[in-house]
Design a protein around this motif. Structure first.
Motif, mmCIF file in Angstrom:
data_model
loop_
_atom_site.group_PDB
_atom_site.id
_atom_site.type_symbol
_atom_site.label_atom_id
_atom_site.label_comp_id
_atom_site.label_asym_id
_atom_site.label_seq_id
_atom_site.Cartn_x
_atom_site.Cartn_y
_atom_site.Cartn_z
ATOM 1 N N ILE A 1 10.577 1.545 -12.488
ATOM 2 C CA ILE A 1 10.971 2.560 -13.211
ATOM 3 C C ILE A 1 9.530 3.290 -13.501
ATOM 4 C CG2 ILE A 1 11.556 3.241 -15.739
ATOM 5 C CD1 ILE A 1 13.807 1.085 -15.355
ATOM 6 N N THR A 2 8.451 2.647 -14.017
ATOM 7 C CA THR A 2 7.183 3.222 -14.388
ATOM 8 C C THR A 2 6.609 3.966 -13.037
ATOM 9 O OG1 THR A 2 6.657 1.276 -15.636
ATOM 10 C CG2 THR A 2 4.899 2.647 -14.997
ATOM 11 N N LYS A 3 6.789 3.365 -11.846
ATOM 12 C CA LYS A 3 6.514 4.231 -10.707
ATOM 13 C C LYS A 3 7.153 5.475 -10.514
ATOM 14 C CE LYS A 3 4.304 4.771 -6.848
ATOM 15 N NZ LYS A 3 2.964 5.087 -6.679
ATOM 16 N N ILE A 4 8.346 5.353 -10.629
ATOM 17 C CA ILE A 4 9.348 6.900 -10.645
ATOM 18 C C ILE A 4 8.697 7.953 -11.689
ATOM 19 C CG2 ILE A 4 11.757 7.671 -11.017
ATOM 20 C CD1 ILE A 4 12.822 5.033 -10.030
ATOM 21 N N LEU A 5 8.688 7.299 -12.783
ATOM 22 C CA LEU A 5 8.083 8.347 -13.911
ATOM 23 C C LEU A 5 6.731 8.904 -13.602
ATOM 24 C CD1 LEU A 5 9.198 6.364 -17.151
ATOM 25 C CD2 LEU A 5 10.340 8.514 -15.956
ATOM 26 N N MET A 6 5.991 8.194 -12.890
ATOM 27 C CA MET A 6 4.360 8.589 -12.665
ATOM 28 C C MET A 6 4.351 9.515 -11.665
ATOM 29 S SD MET A 6 2.228 5.078 -13.137
ATOM 30 C CE MET A 6 0.904 5.933 -12.786
ATOM 31 N N SER B 1 10.273 5.531 -25.701
ATOM 32 C CA SER B 1 10.721 5.437 -27.067
ATOM 33 C C SER B 1 12.198 4.740 -27.067
ATOM 34 C CB SER B 1 10.930 6.694 -27.634
ATOM 35 O OG SER B 1 11.910 7.632 -26.869
ATOM 36 N N MET B 2 12.830 4.402 -25.918
ATOM 37 C CA MET B 2 14.050 4.031 -25.555
ATOM 38 C C MET B 2 14.264 2.363 -26.107
ATOM 39 S SD MET B 2 15.657 5.898 -22.508
ATOM 40 C CE MET B 2 17.058 4.734 -22.228
ATOM 41 N N ASN B 3 15.263 2.015 -26.273
ATOM 42 C CA ASN B 3 15.457 0.425 -26.544
ATOM 43 C C ASN B 3 15.352 -0.210 -25.203
ATOM 44 O OD1 ASN B 3 15.923 -2.190 -26.945
ATOM 45 N ND2 ASN B 3 17.977 -1.746 -28.238
ATOM 46 N N SER B 4 14.793 -1.352 -24.773
ATOM 47 C CA SER B 4 14.403 -1.970 -23.717
ATOM 48 C C SER B 4 15.780 -2.274 -23.050
ATOM 49 C CB SER B 4 13.518 -3.286 -23.989
ATOM 50 O OG SER B 4 14.439 -4.226 -24.857
ATOM 51 N N ALA B 5 16.876 -2.630 -24.002
ATOM 52 C CA ALA B 5 18.128 -2.961 -23.298
ATOM 53 C C ALA B 5 18.715 -1.852 -22.533
ATOM 54 C CB ALA B 5 18.913 -3.370 -24.596
ATOM 55 N N ASN B 6 18.421 -0.467 -23.006
ATOM 56 C CA ASN B 6 18.976 0.625 -22.290
ATOM 57 C C ASN B 6 18.163 1.223 -21.316
ATOM 58 O OD1 ASN B 6 21.092 0.444 -24.067
ATOM 59 N ND2 ASN B 6 20.084 1.604 -25.869
ATOM 60 N N ARG B 7 16.701 0.613 -21.281
ATOM 61 C CA ARG B 7 15.824 1.233 -20.268
ATOM 62 C C ARG B 7 16.043 0.642 -18.900
ATOM 63 N NH1 ARG B 7 10.084 0.786 -19.095
ATOM 64 N NH2 ARG B 7 9.241 2.761 -18.883
ATOM 65 N N THR B 8 17.436 1.090 -18.136
ATOM 66 C CA THR B 8 17.407 0.463 -16.790
ATOM 67 C C THR B 8 17.274 1.683 -15.862
ATOM 68 O OG1 THR B 8 19.915 1.280 -17.030
ATOM 69 C CG2 THR B 8 19.237 -1.097 -17.794
ATOM 70 N N LEU B 9 17.155 1.179 -14.619
ATOM 71 C CA LEU B 9 17.073 2.164 -13.374
ATOM 72 C C LEU B 9 18.376 2.943 -13.065
ATOM 73 C CD1 LEU B 9 15.599 3.084 -11.026
ATOM 74 C CD2 LEU B 9 16.420 1.274 -9.825
ATOM 75 N N GLU B 10 19.266 2.577 -13.583
ATOM 76 C CA GLU B 10 20.731 3.051 -13.393
ATOM 77 C C GLU B 10 20.703 4.376 -14.246
ATOM 78 O OE1 GLU B 10 25.470 2.595 -13.191
ATOM 79 O OE2 GLU B 10 24.016 0.889 -13.438
ATOM 80 N N GLN B 11 20.442 4.027 -15.547
ATOM 81 C CA GLN B 11 20.345 5.074 -16.749
ATOM 82 C C GLN B 11 19.311 6.098 -16.397
ATOM 83 O OE1 GLN B 11 19.631 3.623 -20.618
ATOM 84 N NE2 GLN B 11 20.958 5.274 -21.487
ATOM 85 N N LEU B 12 18.025 5.818 -15.929
ATOM 86 C CA LEU B 12 17.203 6.702 -15.772
ATOM 87 C C LEU B 12 17.361 7.700 -14.485
ATOM 88 C CD1 LEU B 12 14.168 7.712 -16.015
ATOM 89 C CD2 LEU B 12 13.516 5.948 -14.380
ATOM 90 N N THR B 13 18.116 7.098 -13.562
ATOM 91 C CA THR B 13 18.589 7.869 -12.244
ATOM 92 C C THR B 13 19.722 9.028 -12.715
ATOM 93 O OG1 THR B 13 17.990 5.921 -10.733
ATOM 94 C CG2 THR B 13 19.560 7.926 -10.040
ATOM 95 N N GLN C 1 0.945 -1.103 0.006
ATOM 96 C CA GLN C 1 0.016 -0.168 0.016
ATOM 97 C C GLN C 1 0.838 1.341 0.089
ATOM 98 O OE1 GLN C 1 -2.639 -0.474 3.240
ATOM 99 N NE2 GLN C 1 -4.115 -1.954 2.241
ATOM 100 N N LYS C 2 1.943 1.207 0.803
ATOM 101 C CA LYS C 2 2.834 2.443 0.774
ATOM 102 C C LYS C 2 3.561 2.605 -0.593
ATOM 103 C CE LYS C 2 4.205 2.397 5.604
ATOM 104 N NZ LYS C 2 5.461 2.079 6.505
ATOM 105 N N PHE C 3 3.758 1.493 -1.454
ATOM 106 C CA PHE C 3 4.496 1.812 -2.522
ATOM 107 C C PHE C 3 3.483 2.334 -3.611
ATOM 108 C CE2 PHE C 3 5.551 -0.114 -6.617
ATOM 109 C CZ PHE C 3 7.015 0.447 -6.864
ATOM 110 N N TYR C 4 2.477 1.579 -3.866
ATOM 111 C CA TYR C 4 1.267 2.094 -4.656
ATOM 112 C C TYR C 4 0.684 3.556 -4.364
ATOM 113 C CZ TYR C 4 1.648 -2.619 -6.476
ATOM 114 O OH TYR C 4 2.251 -3.588 -6.968
#
Length: 396
Positions: free
Chosen positions: A70-75, A90-102, A30-33
């Motif tokens: 990642i979706t939760k962070i963006l939302m 639009s990014m490639n799934s291989a490059n869609r990582t938490l580290e890169q997003l951060t 519940q805290k997370f969502y």
């Protein structure tokens, strides 16, 4: 405590903590969502809180996938970061990582902060053009279209901010700190003129200090075989000898006695070259800016230079008076091996001798073995007392 067997204890523990575990999973989920970003948090703190909730769920046996995190962070990002949502899709799934997003979010946060700082004081943000007002902390209505700002800067004379908030004033204060007294060099240079033939020019590419003035040397040593040395333009010239020089450096409005050691005598160049590399090799720190440069040891300025025609000219001069020569000769006086042994924290004499010879440091060697009383007392050890086999019953 009320159980009589190990099996009964185990069943009691399961009945209590398994139920608590299920409840804990529900609470953490519940805290997370329901989590939303706190306006006081920065990007790193925001992501850290969500990662912490994800880690708790993983420990409880309900892991959250990286894609879902990642979706939760963006939302939960502010409106100014909404463009990252479509960019990540639009990014490639291989490059869609938490580290890169951060990393990308933290870079964007820095850009937005810098953009806010460099915004012109007299201009209003486009977000402030709305006709809506707001209530401040004192519950007074403030119109966002009101362009009036209190105060006038006593430094830059522009309205809209005070001196303590003035970017120009803060920048000048930072420059004063970084120059470490170099703002006074211009005054010093006018008061103390140095002849062109006596000037020392800072050369970042020179391997050693060099001069074509043989009469300056205090203890000159001629090379049996001439040595090639490198200068700033990449060329190599011939050095025919080396020695030490008595000098004065101009620091804090006064001339300070000193000397330059291992200066090469090179007849070819028409100027004297002050090597940055030779200073850095000795642990001296060099600080430069648009006005000049300074050389420091333990944050103490020992020499400075001024910028002239895109070159750094050192405030150094050589004097041949008897007083200066005497003082400088004391400074370059050869020390004994015993003295160097103490300076180098009572290092092994063999290692001290090898170090001095490797760095071409002149010293007075000793005949026979060095006797150092502090080493005798400090490095010896005591034998333990053996257990006595006799028993004494009365004074002997």
């Amino acid at each position: 405590m009320n159980c009589d067997t190990a099996n009964g204890m185990w069943n009691k523990l399961l009945s209590v903590y398994e139920q608590m575990s299920d409840t804990s999973i529900t609470i953490v989920q519940q805290k997370f969502y329901r989590y939303t970003m706190d306006p006081k948090d920065n990007i790193a703190g925001h992501i850290s809180k969500l990662e912490n909730l994800s880690r708790q769920l993983k420990q409880l046996g309900e892991p959250i996938s990286e894609s879902m995190l990642i979706t939760k962070i963006l939302m939960t990002l502010p409106d100014s970061y909404r463009h990252f949502y479509s960019a990540c899709d639009s990014m490639n799934s291989a490059n869609r990582t938490l580290e890169q997003l951060t990393t990308r979010l933290m870079v964007e946060e820095i850009r937005q902060v810098q953009g806010q700082e460099v915004r012109d004081d007299g201009a209003e943000s486009s977000a402030l053009t709305a006709t809506k007002g707001k209530y401040n902390k004192s519950q007074k209505y403030v119109n966002k279209n009101d362009n009036t700002k209190p105060g006038k800067c006593n430094h830059c004379k522009k309205p809209g901010h005070w001196k303590r908030d003035c970017r120009i004033f803060k920048k000048e204060q930072e420059e004063k700190k970084s120059t470490s007294g170099l703002e006074l060099i211009g005054v010093q240079r006018k008061n103390e003129e140095i002849d062109d033939s006596d000037k020392w020019y800072v050369d970042s590419g020179a391997s050693d200090h060099m001069t074509n003035r043989k009469e300056w040397f205090v203890d000159y040593k001629h090379f049996d075989v001439h040595s090639l040395v490198r200068i700033g333009d990449g060329k190599h010239i011939m050095a025919v000898g080396k020695g030490n020089l008595n000098i004065y450096t101009y620091v804090d409005n006064k001339w300070i006695k000193g000397y330059l050691e291992n200066v090469l005598y090179v007849p070819d160049p028409k100027v004297n070259l002050f090597s940055c590399g030779a200073c850095l090799d000795k642990g001296i720190t060099m600080v430069t800016d648009s006005k000049g440069c300074s050389f420091k040891i333990n944050n103490r300025v020992i020499a400075v230079g001024v910028r002239e025609n895109k070159l750094f000219t050192m405030l150094i001069k050589t004097d041949f008076s008897q007083e200066i020569g005497h003082c400088a000769n004391v400074a370059v006086k050869k020390l004994t091996l015993e003295h160097w042994h103490k300076i180098l924290c009572h290092q092994n004499v063999k290692h001290v001798r090898e170090y001095l010879k490797h760095n071409e440091i002149q010293f007075t060697d000793i005949q026979g073995q060095l006797f150092c009383e502090p080493c005798i007392y400090g490095k010896q050890h005591k034998e333990t007392f053996t257990q006595s086999e006799t028993i004494t019953t009365e004074p002997v």
